[in-house]
Motif scaffolding. Structure first.
Motif, PDB file in Angstrom:
ATOM      1  N   ARG A 144       0.840  -1.200   0.000  1.00 50.55           N
ATOM      2  CA  ARG A 144       0.000   0.000   0.000  1.00 50.55           C
ATOM      3  C   ARG A 144       0.874   1.250   0.000  1.00 50.55           C
ATOM      4  O   ARG A 144       2.015   1.238   0.475  1.00 50.55           O
ATOM      5  CB  ARG A 144      -0.929   0.001   1.212  1.00 50.55           C
ATOM      6  CG  ARG A 144      -1.994  -1.088   1.159  1.00 50.55           C
ATOM      7  CD  ARG A 144      -2.802  -1.125   2.445  1.00 50.55           C
ATOM      8  NE  ARG A 144      -3.712   0.001   2.565  1.00 50.55           N
ATOM      9  CZ  ARG A 144      -4.969   0.017   2.126  1.00 50.55           C
ATOM     10  NH1 ARG A 144      -5.463  -1.049   1.485  1.00 50.55           N
ATOM     11  NH2 ARG A 144      -5.727   1.072   2.296  1.00 50.55           N
ATOM     12  N   GLU A 145       0.317   2.333  -0.539  1.00 49.18           N
ATOM     13  CA  GLU A 145       1.073   3.585  -0.649  1.00 49.18           C
ATOM     14  C   GLU A 145       1.388   4.138   0.739  1.00 49.18           C
ATOM     15  O   GLU A 145       0.679   3.872   1.724  1.00 49.18           O
ATOM     16  CB  GLU A 145       0.265   4.606  -1.457  1.00 49.18           C
ATOM     17  CG  GLU A 145       0.979   5.929  -1.701  1.00 49.18           C
ATOM     18  CD  GLU A 145       2.246   5.798  -2.543  1.00 49.18           C
ATOM     19  OE1 GLU A 145       3.143   5.046  -2.124  1.00 49.18           O
ATOM     20  OE2 GLU A 145       2.341   6.468  -3.591  1.00 49.18           O
ATOM     21  N   GLY A 146       2.450   4.914   0.827  1.00 49.23           N
ATOM     22  CA  GLY A 146       2.827   5.512   2.097  1.00 49.23           C
ATOM     23  C   GLY A 146       4.066   6.363   1.955  1.00 49.23           C
ATOM     24  O   GLY A 146       4.549   6.635   0.853  1.00 49.23           O
ATOM     25  N   ALA A 147       4.596   6.773   3.104  1.00 51.79           N
ATOM     26  CA  ALA A 147       5.807   7.599   3.159  1.00 51.79           C
ATOM     27  C   ALA A 147       6.961   6.712   3.620  1.00 51.79           C
ATOM     28  O   ALA A 147       7.079   6.420   4.802  1.00 51.79           O
ATOM     29  CB  ALA A 147       5.604   8.762   4.127  1.00 51.79           C
ATOM     30  N   PRO A 148       7.818   6.260   2.696  1.00 51.21           N
ATOM     31  CA  PRO A 148       8.839   5.279   3.053  1.00 51.21           C
ATOM     32  C   PRO A 148       9.942   5.812   3.960  1.00 51.21           C
ATOM     33  O   PRO A 148      10.351   5.163   4.918  1.00 51.21           O
ATOM     34  CB  PRO A 148       9.395   4.836   1.697  1.00 51.21           C
ATOM     35  CG  PRO A 148       9.106   5.963   0.777  1.00 51.21           C
ATOM     36  CD  PRO A 148       7.824   6.562   1.245  1.00 51.21           C
ATOM     37  N   ILE A 149      10.454   6.988   3.638  1.00 52.20           N
ATOM     38  CA  ILE A 149      11.548   7.580   4.413  1.00 52.20           C
ATOM     39  C   ILE A 149      11.613   9.059   4.051  1.00 52.20           C
ATOM     40  O   ILE A 149      11.258   9.447   2.943  1.00 52.20           O
ATOM     41  CB  ILE A 149      12.889   6.872   4.096  1.00 52.20           C
ATOM     42  CG1 ILE A 149      13.987   7.323   5.056  1.00 52.20           C
ATOM     43  CG2 ILE A 149      13.321   7.117   2.656  1.00 52.20           C
ATOM     44  CD1 ILE A 149      15.279   6.516   4.918  1.00 52.20           C
ATOM     45  N   LYS A 200       4.812  17.131   2.881  1.00 42.02           N
ATOM     46  CA  LYS A 200       5.465  16.999   4.185  1.00 42.02           C
ATOM     47  C   LYS A 200       4.575  16.204   5.141  1.00 42.02           C
ATOM     48  O   LYS A 200       3.823  16.763   5.929  1.00 42.02           O
ATOM     49  CB  LYS A 200       5.763  18.386   4.775  1.00 42.02           C
ATOM     50  CG  LYS A 200       6.880  19.134   4.056  1.00 42.02           C
ATOM     51  CD  LYS A 200       7.239  20.408   4.787  1.00 42.02           C
ATOM     52  CE  LYS A 200       8.419  21.107   4.121  1.00 42.02           C
ATOM     53  NZ  LYS A 200       8.811  22.344   4.836  1.00 42.02           N
ATOM     54  N   PRO A 201       4.660  14.881   5.076  1.00 36.45           N
ATOM     55  CA  PRO A 201       3.888  14.062   6.018  1.00 36.45           C
ATOM     56  C   PRO A 201       4.389  14.267   7.449  1.00 36.45           C
ATOM     57  O   PRO A 201       5.512  14.719   7.680  1.00 36.45           O
ATOM     58  CB  PRO A 201       4.164  12.628   5.550  1.00 36.45           C
ATOM     59  CG  PRO A 201       4.733  12.756   4.187  1.00 36.45           C
ATOM     60  CD  PRO A 201       5.435  14.077   4.146  1.00 36.45           C
ATOM     61  N   GLU A 202       3.546  13.877   8.407  1.00 38.40           N
ATOM     62  CA  GLU A 202       3.960  13.927   9.795  1.00 38.40           C
ATOM     63  C   GLU A 202       5.044  12.878  10.035  1.00 38.40           C
ATOM     64  O   GLU A 202       5.109  11.858   9.358  1.00 38.40           O
ATOM     65  CB  GLU A 202       2.756  13.662  10.713  1.00 38.40           C
ATOM     66  CG  GLU A 202       1.658  14.709  10.620  1.00 38.40           C
ATOM     67  CD  GLU A 202       2.098  16.052  11.173  1.00 38.40           C
ATOM     68  OE1 GLU A 202       2.994  16.066  12.053  1.00 38.40           O
ATOM     69  OE2 GLU A 202       1.570  17.087  10.724  1.00 38.40           O
ATOM     70  N   ALA A 203       5.878  13.121  11.034  1.00 39.69           N
ATOM     71  CA  ALA A 203       6.973  12.196  11.335  1.00 39.69           C
ATOM     72  C   ALA A 203       6.450  10.797  11.652  1.00 39.69           C
ATOM     73  O   ALA A 203       7.077   9.791  11.301  1.00 39.69           O
ATOM     74  CB  ALA A 203       7.798  12.732  12.503  1.00 39.69           C
ATOM     75  N   VAL A 204       5.279  10.731  12.282  1.00 39.92           N
ATOM     76  CA  VAL A 204       4.724   9.425  12.645  1.00 39.92           C
ATOM     77  C   VAL A 204       4.374   8.602  11.401  1.00 39.92           C
ATOM     78  O   VAL A 204       4.410   7.370  11.424  1.00 39.92           O
ATOM     79  CB  VAL A 204       3.485   9.591  13.556  1.00 39.92           C
ATOM     80  CG1 VAL A 204       2.317  10.226  12.785  1.00 39.92           C
ATOM     81  CG2 VAL A 204       3.047   8.248  14.150  1.00 39.92           C
ATOM     82  N   GLN A 205       4.056   9.282  10.293  1.00 39.30           N
ATOM     83  CA  GLN A 205       3.721   8.551   9.063  1.00 39.30           C
ATOM     84  C   GLN A 205       4.957   7.852   8.496  1.00 39.30           C
ATOM     85  O   GLN A 205       4.875   6.716   8.039  1.00 39.30           O
ATOM     86  CB  GLN A 205       3.121   9.495   8.018  1.00 39.30           C
ATOM     87  CG  GLN A 205       2.566   8.764   6.793  1.00 39.30           C
ATOM     88  CD  GLN A 205       1.823   9.673   5.845  1.00 39.30           C
ATOM     89  OE1 GLN A 205       1.541  10.835   6.164  1.00 39.30           O
ATOM     90  NE2 GLN A 205       1.519   9.164   4.659  1.00 39.30           N
ATOM     91  N   TYR A 206       6.095   8.528   8.537  1.00 39.03           N
ATOM     92  CA  TYR A 206       7.335   7.875   8.119  1.00 39.03           C
ATOM     93  C   TYR A 206       7.627   6.682   9.029  1.00 39.03           C
ATOM     94  O   TYR A 206       8.066   5.630   8.571  1.00 39.03           O
ATOM     95  CB  TYR A 206       8.511   8.850   8.188  1.00 39.03           C
ATOM     96  CG  TYR A 206       8.504   9.934   7.143  1.00 39.03           C
ATOM     97  CD1 TYR A 206       8.611   9.620   5.789  1.00 39.03           C
ATOM     98  CD2 TYR A 206       8.416  11.276   7.496  1.00 39.03           C
ATOM     99  CE1 TYR A 206       8.613  10.616   4.820  1.00 39.03           C
ATOM    100  CE2 TYR A 206       8.420  12.277   6.544  1.00 39.03           C
ATOM    101  CZ  TYR A 206       8.525  11.940   5.199  1.00 39.03           C
ATOM    102  OH  TYR A 206       8.529  12.933   4.248  1.00 39.03           O
ATOM    103  N   TYR A 207       7.380   6.856  10.306  1.00 42.89           N
ATOM    104  CA  TYR A 207       7.653   5.805  11.281  1.00 42.89           C
ATOM    105  C   TYR A 207       6.786   4.579  11.021  1.00 42.89           C
ATOM    106  O   TYR A 207       7.267   3.440  11.072  1.00 42.89           O
ATOM    107  CB  TYR A 207       7.404   6.349  12.685  1.00 42.89           C
ATOM    108  CG  TYR A 207       7.663   5.357  13.798  1.00 42.89           C
ATOM    109  CD1 TYR A 207       8.970   5.070  14.197  1.00 42.89           C
ATOM    110  CD2 TYR A 207       6.611   4.718  14.445  1.00 42.89           C
ATOM    111  CE1 TYR A 207       9.207   4.154  15.216  1.00 42.89           C
ATOM    112  CE2 TYR A 207       6.847   3.806  15.453  1.00 42.89           C
ATOM    113  CZ  TYR A 207       8.145   3.532  15.842  1.00 42.89           C
ATOM    114  OH  TYR A 207       8.382   2.624  16.844  1.00 42.89           O
ATOM    115  N   GLU A 208       5.513   4.796  10.715  1.00 43.25           N
ATOM    116  CA  GLU A 208       4.599   3.676  10.501  1.00 43.25           C
ATOM    117  C   GLU A 208       4.738   3.080   9.100  1.00 43.25           C
ATOM    118  O   GLU A 208       4.855   1.858   8.945  1.00 43.25           O
ATOM    119  CB  GLU A 208       3.156   4.139  10.735  1.00 43.25           C
ATOM    120  CG  GLU A 208       2.865   4.543  12.171  1.00 43.25           C
ATOM    121  CD  GLU A 208       1.466   5.109  12.339  1.00 43.25           C
ATOM    122  OE1 GLU A 208       0.802   5.356  11.304  1.00 43.25           O
ATOM    123  OE2 GLU A 208       1.043   5.314  13.488  1.00 43.25           O
TER     124      GLU A 208
END
Length: 317
Positions: free
Chosen positions: A204-209, A219-227
């Motif tokens: 699924r799509e997301g913010a990898p790093i 600019k995603p939230e830091a928690v999105q990169y973490y998850e």
């Protein structure tokens, strides 16, 4: 701070880990009568550099200055003795890493070890086709509402036709469980009858790093990169690796997913800095082709290919 000291510090700042700039340019020394000016308190003969010294105009850094340079990031450190950056055990499937050396038979010794190593060696090549989903409805509030647009469905047809025209025996289609990827897969699969389809949440799509350099428009939230980062890295480790030792024939696999996921996978597979994933751009319905050889070497055949689409059908949303 003296000029020489400033240059020495600059060289330290530019040094990349194990590859160290050992010399930097400096201004020419004053000369008199064509000979180097002797140092104060020394003789003219002492000013002549020995054969092993740096060429004129270069300043060698002393060991103390080199040792004071900060360590390089882990991804650019060279493996000892290889002379390059490539980690041959990047997928943890290098034969020597798969056997327990403690169980080595003392009587047969090296012969048994060689046999066990051969048993763990991959024999086949994996061809990985990473497909970005087609254009979808950006106005949908939930994932189920973000369905393909009419143009997106046309793009999926074109991608499916292109894959079928390659004449390859595809083994499977693994796709993201998100609506736009699932619908793209259904259209593509019509051109590849009999190829099994597998859905997974890992793709699924997301913010990898966090990208480097950063961008202002995303600019995603830091928690999105973490998850998301841990999940996308898990997808890479689970799907991108050399063939199993039991696999006898080359395989051709299709992965239908998302731009962020594909770009991150490409960086990781090629052992490029993963933070650079956002420096690439992928069109909707594009094809990226990775090849993983039995020895673990990876090659990128195509990146984001949409040359099979008419220009008026190409989008990047």
């Amino acid at each position: 701070m003296s000029f020489r000291r400033a240059l020495a510090l600059a060289a330290c700042g530019l040094a990349g880990g194990s590859v160290l700039f050992s010399a930097v340019a400096v201004g020419k020394q004053p000369v008199r009568g064509g000979e180097p000016e002797p140092r104060r308190g020394g003789s003219a003969a002492a000013a002549v550099p020995p054969a092993s010294a740096a060429p004129p105009g270069l300043l060698l850094l002393p060991p103390a200055a080199a040792a004071s340079c900060p360590p390089a990031p882990g991804w650019i450190e060279r493996p000892a003795g290889t002379g390059g950056y490539w980690d041959s055990n990047w997928d943890r499937r290098e034969p020597l890493a798969l056997i327990n050396l403690k169980k080595k038979n003392e009587e047969t010794g090296e012969e048994e070890l060689a046999s066990r190593l051969d048993h763990c060696k991959a024999k086949a090549t994996r061809h990985i086709f990473l497909i970005r989903h087609s254009q979808y409805n950006l106005d949908g509030r939930a994932d189920k509402d973000r369905t393909l647009t009419p143009l997106g469905r046309e793009q999926a047809e074109l991608t499916g036709h292109r894959l079928a025209s390659l004449g390859l025996k595809f083994d499977q289609i693994i796709h993201s469980s998100m609506t736009r990827a699932t619908e793209t897969t259904e259209i593509i699969s019509k051109h590849l009858p009999g190829v099994k389809k597998i859905s997974t949440d890992l793709l699924r799509e997301g913010a990898p790093i966090e990208p480097d350099p950063p961008v202002s428009h995303w600019k995603p939230e830091a928690v999105q990169y973490y998850e998301d980062g841990a999940r996308i890295e898990a997808a890479f480790r689970n799907f991108i690796h050399r063939a199993d030792a039991k696999q006898e024939e080359d395989s051709y696999e299709i992965f239908v997913c998302h731009a962020n996921v594909i770009r991150y996978i490409v960086c990781r597979a090629l052992q490029f800095p993963p933070e650079g994933w956002l420096r690439m751009s992928l069109n909707n319905g594009s094809i990226t082709h990775l090849v993983i050889r039995p020895n673990g070497r990876v090659a990128l055949r195509t990146l984001g290919d949409t040359g099979f689409m008419p220009p008026d059908k190409i989008t990047r949303t």
